[in-house]
Design a protein around this motif. Structure first.
Motif, PDB file in Angstrom:
ATOM      1  N   GLU A 191      51.522  11.698  -0.495  1.00 36.10           N
ATOM      2  CA  GLU A 191      52.906  11.232  -0.393  1.00 36.10           C
ATOM      3  C   GLU A 191      52.942   9.792  -1.158  1.00 36.10           C
ATOM      4  OE1 GLU A 191      54.243  11.120   3.379  1.00 36.10           O
ATOM      5  OE2 GLU A 191      54.262  13.343   3.738  1.00 36.10           O
ATOM      6  N   ALA A 192      51.915   9.257  -1.493  1.00 38.92           N
ATOM      7  CA  ALA A 192      51.743   7.914  -1.908  1.00 38.92           C
ATOM      8  C   ALA A 192      50.893   7.950  -3.282  1.00 38.92           C
ATOM      9  CB  ALA A 192      51.435   6.698  -1.016  1.00 38.92           C
ATOM     10  N   PRO A 193      50.994   7.144  -4.213  1.00 44.19           N
ATOM     11  CA  PRO A 193      49.817   6.887  -5.231  1.00 44.19           C
ATOM     12  C   PRO A 193      48.693   6.465  -4.913  1.00 44.19           C
ATOM     13  CG  PRO A 193      51.254   5.253  -5.357  1.00 44.19           C
ATOM     14  CD  PRO A 193      51.952   6.228  -4.401  1.00 44.19           C
ATOM     15  N   VAL A 194      47.523   7.535  -4.445  1.00 43.20           N
ATOM     16  CA  VAL A 194      46.565   6.900  -3.935  1.00 43.20           C
ATOM     17  C   VAL A 194      44.878   7.544  -4.919  1.00 43.20           C
ATOM     18  CG1 VAL A 194      47.145   6.861  -1.441  1.00 43.20           C
ATOM     19  CG2 VAL A 194      46.338   9.120  -2.512  1.00 43.20           C
TER      20      VAL A 194
ATOM     21  N   ILE B 267      36.249  18.168  -9.035  1.00 47.69           N
ATOM     22  CA  ILE B 267      37.492  17.371  -8.612  1.00 47.69           C
ATOM     23  C   ILE B 267      38.085  16.670  -9.728  1.00 47.69           C
ATOM     24  CG2 ILE B 267      38.231  15.687  -7.068  1.00 47.69           C
ATOM     25  CD1 ILE B 267      35.730  16.189  -5.372  1.00 47.69           C
ATOM     26  N   ALA B 268      39.281  16.923  -9.910  1.00 49.18           N
ATOM     27  CA  ALA B 268      39.923  16.395 -11.308  1.00 49.18           C
ATOM     28  C   ALA B 268      41.080  15.643 -10.749  1.00 49.18           C
ATOM     29  CB  ALA B 268      40.153  17.326 -12.303  1.00 49.18           C
ATOM     30  N   ARG B 269      41.492  14.518 -11.193  1.00 50.10           N
ATOM     31  CA  ARG B 269      42.621  13.665 -10.896  1.00 50.10           C
ATOM     32  C   ARG B 269      43.669  14.132 -11.859  1.00 50.10           C
ATOM     33  NH1 ARG B 269      45.336  10.055 -13.706  1.00 50.10           N
ATOM     34  NH2 ARG B 269      46.649   8.659 -12.459  1.00 50.10           N
ATOM     35  N   ILE B 270      44.687  14.740 -11.519  1.00 45.38           N
ATOM     36  CA  ILE B 270      46.067  15.264 -12.454  1.00 45.38           C
ATOM     37  C   ILE B 270      46.877  14.142 -12.283  1.00 45.38           C
ATOM     38  CG2 ILE B 270      47.772  17.136 -12.349  1.00 45.38           C
ATOM     39  CD1 ILE B 270      44.601  18.093 -12.533  1.00 45.38           C
ATOM     40  N   THR B 271      47.328  13.514 -11.316  1.00 42.81           N
ATOM     41  CA  THR B 271      48.171  12.399 -11.376  1.00 42.81           C
ATOM     42  C   THR B 271      47.771  11.537 -10.382  1.00 42.81           C
ATOM     43  OG1 THR B 271      49.822  13.085  -9.631  1.00 42.81           O
ATOM     44  CG2 THR B 271      50.223  13.792 -12.003  1.00 42.81           C
ATOM     45  N   ASP B 272      48.532  10.350 -10.095  1.00 47.66           N
ATOM     46  CA  ASP B 272      48.389   9.211  -8.965  1.00 47.66           C
ATOM     47  C   ASP B 272      48.361  10.127  -7.666  1.00 47.66           C
ATOM     48  OD1 ASP B 272      47.798   7.283 -10.841  1.00 47.66           O
ATOM     49  OD2 ASP B 272      49.614   6.385 -10.741  1.00 47.66           O
ATOM     50  N   THR B 273      49.223  11.050  -7.415  1.00 49.42           N
ATOM     51  CA  THR B 273      49.325  11.643  -6.209  1.00 49.42           C
ATOM     52  C   THR B 273      48.887  13.182  -6.032  1.00 49.42           C
ATOM     53  OG1 THR B 273      51.479  12.539  -6.863  1.00 49.42           O
ATOM     54  CG2 THR B 273      51.549  10.386  -5.851  1.00 49.42           C
ATOM     55  N   VAL B 274      48.143  13.343  -7.258  1.00 47.57           N
ATOM     56  CA  VAL B 274      47.577  14.961  -7.029  1.00 47.57           C
ATOM     57  C   VAL B 274      46.073  14.972  -7.612  1.00 47.57           C
ATOM     58  CG1 VAL B 274      47.582  17.339  -8.064  1.00 47.57           C
ATOM     59  CG2 VAL B 274      49.909  16.070  -7.640  1.00 47.57           C
TER      60      VAL B 274
ATOM     61  N   PRO C 107      31.546  -0.001   0.466  1.00 46.03           N
ATOM     62  CA  PRO C 107      30.855   1.430   0.471  1.00 46.03           C
ATOM     63  C   PRO C 107      31.813   2.506   0.195  1.00 46.03           C
ATOM     64  CG  PRO C 107      31.714   0.601   2.585  1.00 46.03           C
ATOM     65  CD  PRO C 107      32.019  -0.460   1.506  1.00 46.03           C
ATOM     66  N   ASP C 108      31.279   3.795  -0.043  1.00 44.18           N
ATOM     67  CA  ASP C 108      32.001   4.950  -0.017  1.00 44.18           C
ATOM     68  C   ASP C 108      33.298   5.137   0.781  1.00 44.18           C
ATOM     69  OD1 ASP C 108      30.302   5.563  -2.079  1.00 44.18           O
ATOM     70  OD2 ASP C 108      29.204   7.098  -0.928  1.00 44.18           O
ATOM     71  N   LEU C 109      34.448   5.381   0.396  1.00 45.61           N
ATOM     72  CA  LEU C 109      35.551   5.674   1.249  1.00 45.61           C
ATOM     73  C   LEU C 109      35.977   6.970   1.500  1.00 45.61           C
ATOM     74  CD1 LEU C 109      37.986   4.152   2.686  1.00 45.61           C
ATOM     75  CD2 LEU C 109      39.268   4.554   0.432  1.00 45.61           C
ATOM     76  N   HIS C 110      35.654   7.479   2.932  1.00 39.64           N
ATOM     77  CA  HIS C 110      36.238   8.886   3.308  1.00 39.64           C
ATOM     78  C   HIS C 110      37.661   8.885   3.284  1.00 39.64           C
ATOM     79  CE1 HIS C 110      37.152  12.407   5.849  1.00 39.64           C
ATOM     80  NE2 HIS C 110      35.896  12.700   5.746  1.00 39.64           N
ATOM     81  N   LEU C 111      38.411   9.907   2.717  1.00 42.57           N
ATOM     82  CA  LEU C 111      39.703   9.978   2.343  1.00 42.57           C
ATOM     83  C   LEU C 111      40.626  10.471   3.540  1.00 42.57           C
ATOM     84  CD1 LEU C 111      40.048  11.575  -1.232  1.00 42.57           C
ATOM     85  CD2 LEU C 111      39.920   9.232  -0.344  1.00 42.57           C
ATOM     86  N   GLY C 112      40.028  10.814   4.730  1.00 48.70           N
ATOM     87  CA  GLY C 112      40.731  11.107   6.038  1.00 48.70           C
ATOM     88  C   GLY C 112      41.284  12.189   6.214  1.00 48.70           C
ATOM     89  N   PHE C 113      40.703  13.268   5.483  1.00 50.80           N
ATOM     90  CA  PHE C 113      41.221  14.566   5.978  1.00 50.80           C
ATOM     91  C   PHE C 113      40.148  15.696   5.625  1.00 50.80           C
ATOM     92  CE2 PHE C 113      42.109  14.355   1.258  1.00 50.80           C
ATOM     93  CZ  PHE C 113      41.501  15.453   0.980  1.00 50.80           C
ATOM     94  N   LEU C 114      40.228  16.661   6.465  1.00 48.16           N
ATOM     95  CA  LEU C 114      39.292  17.687   6.538  1.00 48.16           C
ATOM     96  C   LEU C 114      40.050  18.939   6.184  1.00 48.16           C
ATOM     97  CD1 LEU C 114      36.528  18.763   7.330  1.00 48.16           C
ATOM     98  CD2 LEU C 114      37.480  19.415   9.697  1.00 48.16           C
ATOM     99  N   LEU C 115      39.649  19.862   5.250  1.00 48.04           N
ATOM    100  CA  LEU C 115      40.241  21.197   4.959  1.00 48.04           C
ATOM    101  C   LEU C 115      39.453  22.270   5.389  1.00 48.04           C
ATOM    102  CD1 LEU C 115      40.891  20.378   1.015  1.00 48.04           C
ATOM    103  CD2 LEU C 115      42.478  20.373   2.692  1.00 48.04           C
ATOM    104  N   GLU C 116      40.187  23.122   6.053  1.00 45.28           N
ATOM    105  CA  GLU C 116      39.588  24.674   6.516  1.00 45.28           C
ATOM    106  C   GLU C 116      40.101  25.388   5.745  1.00 45.28           C
ATOM    107  OE1 GLU C 116      40.123  26.966  10.328  1.00 45.28           O
ATOM    108  OE2 GLU C 116      39.018  25.238  10.734  1.00 45.28           O
ATOM    109  N   VAL C 117      39.286  26.219   4.842  1.00 44.42           N
ATOM    110  CA  VAL C 117      39.726  27.129   3.903  1.00 44.42           C
ATOM    111  C   VAL C 117      39.103  28.475   4.364  1.00 44.42           C
ATOM    112  CG1 VAL C 117      39.360  27.745   1.404  1.00 44.42           C
ATOM    113  CG2 VAL C 117      39.190  25.317   2.307  1.00 44.42           C
ATOM    114  N   PRO C 118      40.043  29.477   4.332  1.00 42.52           N
ATOM    115  CA  PRO C 118      39.390  31.018   4.427  1.00 42.52           C
ATOM    116  C   PRO C 118      38.671  31.400   3.315  1.00 42.52           C
ATOM    117  CG  PRO C 118      42.009  31.014   4.151  1.00 42.52           C
ATOM    118  CD  PRO C 118      41.391  29.697   4.042  1.00 42.52           C
ATOM    119  N   VAL C 119      37.708  32.173   3.736  1.00 47.83           N
ATOM    120  CA  VAL C 119      36.964  33.030   2.528  1.00 47.83           C
ATOM    121  C   VAL C 119      36.935  34.442   2.842  1.00 47.83           C
ATOM    122  CG1 VAL C 119      34.547  33.200   1.594  1.00 47.83           C
ATOM    123  CG2 VAL C 119      35.432  30.767   2.472  1.00 47.83           C
TER     124      VAL C 119
END
Length: 117
Positions: A25-28, A59-66, A95-107
């Motif tokens: 939601e923010a430019p992170v 992992i590729a940065r598309i924009t400041d928000t994507v 130190p490295d910064l965890h981005l604060g989310f966990l994705l659960e992805v169906p396979v």
């Protein structure tokens, strides 16, 4: 830090390339930042199923928000049907910064498979 679990997005189809856009939601997602993530069966599992990073194009940065996450067909070929988890860490900070989310992805095992040796 609160960790949010997200479960929206496309399933990983075994043997096929997979892509997912993560939108903030923010430019992170700062230009020049580097990221890494591990795909595992569950957070406590010591077995690394796949690694994604800015260095290898997973992992590729598309924009400041994507950010775009991607797995190659060879990475998904080794997976089994079920669910996998993935989180992301910014690795250019000390130190490295965890981005604060966990994705659960169906396979899922696709019906159309084994087309190329």
């Amino acid at each position: 830090m609160t960790v949010a679990t997200l479960s929206e997005g496309p399933a990983i189809l075994i043997g096929y390339a997979w892509r997912l856009h993560i939108e903030a939601e923010a430019p992170v997602f700062t230009e020049g930042a580097s990221y890494a993530g591990h795909l595992r069966l569950k957070p406590s599992d010591p077995t690394l199923l796949a690694e994604l990073s800015s260095a290898d194009g997973g992992i590729a940065r598309i924009t400041d928000t994507v950010l775009e996450l991607s797995l190659t067909p060879s990475q998904t070929a080794a997976l089994t049907p079920g669910h996998m988890v993935l989180d992301l860490v910014r690795t250019d900070l000390e130190p490295d910064l965890h981005l604060g989310f966990l994705l659960e992805v169906p396979v899922m095992l696709p019906v159309t498979r084994g087309l190329r040796p």
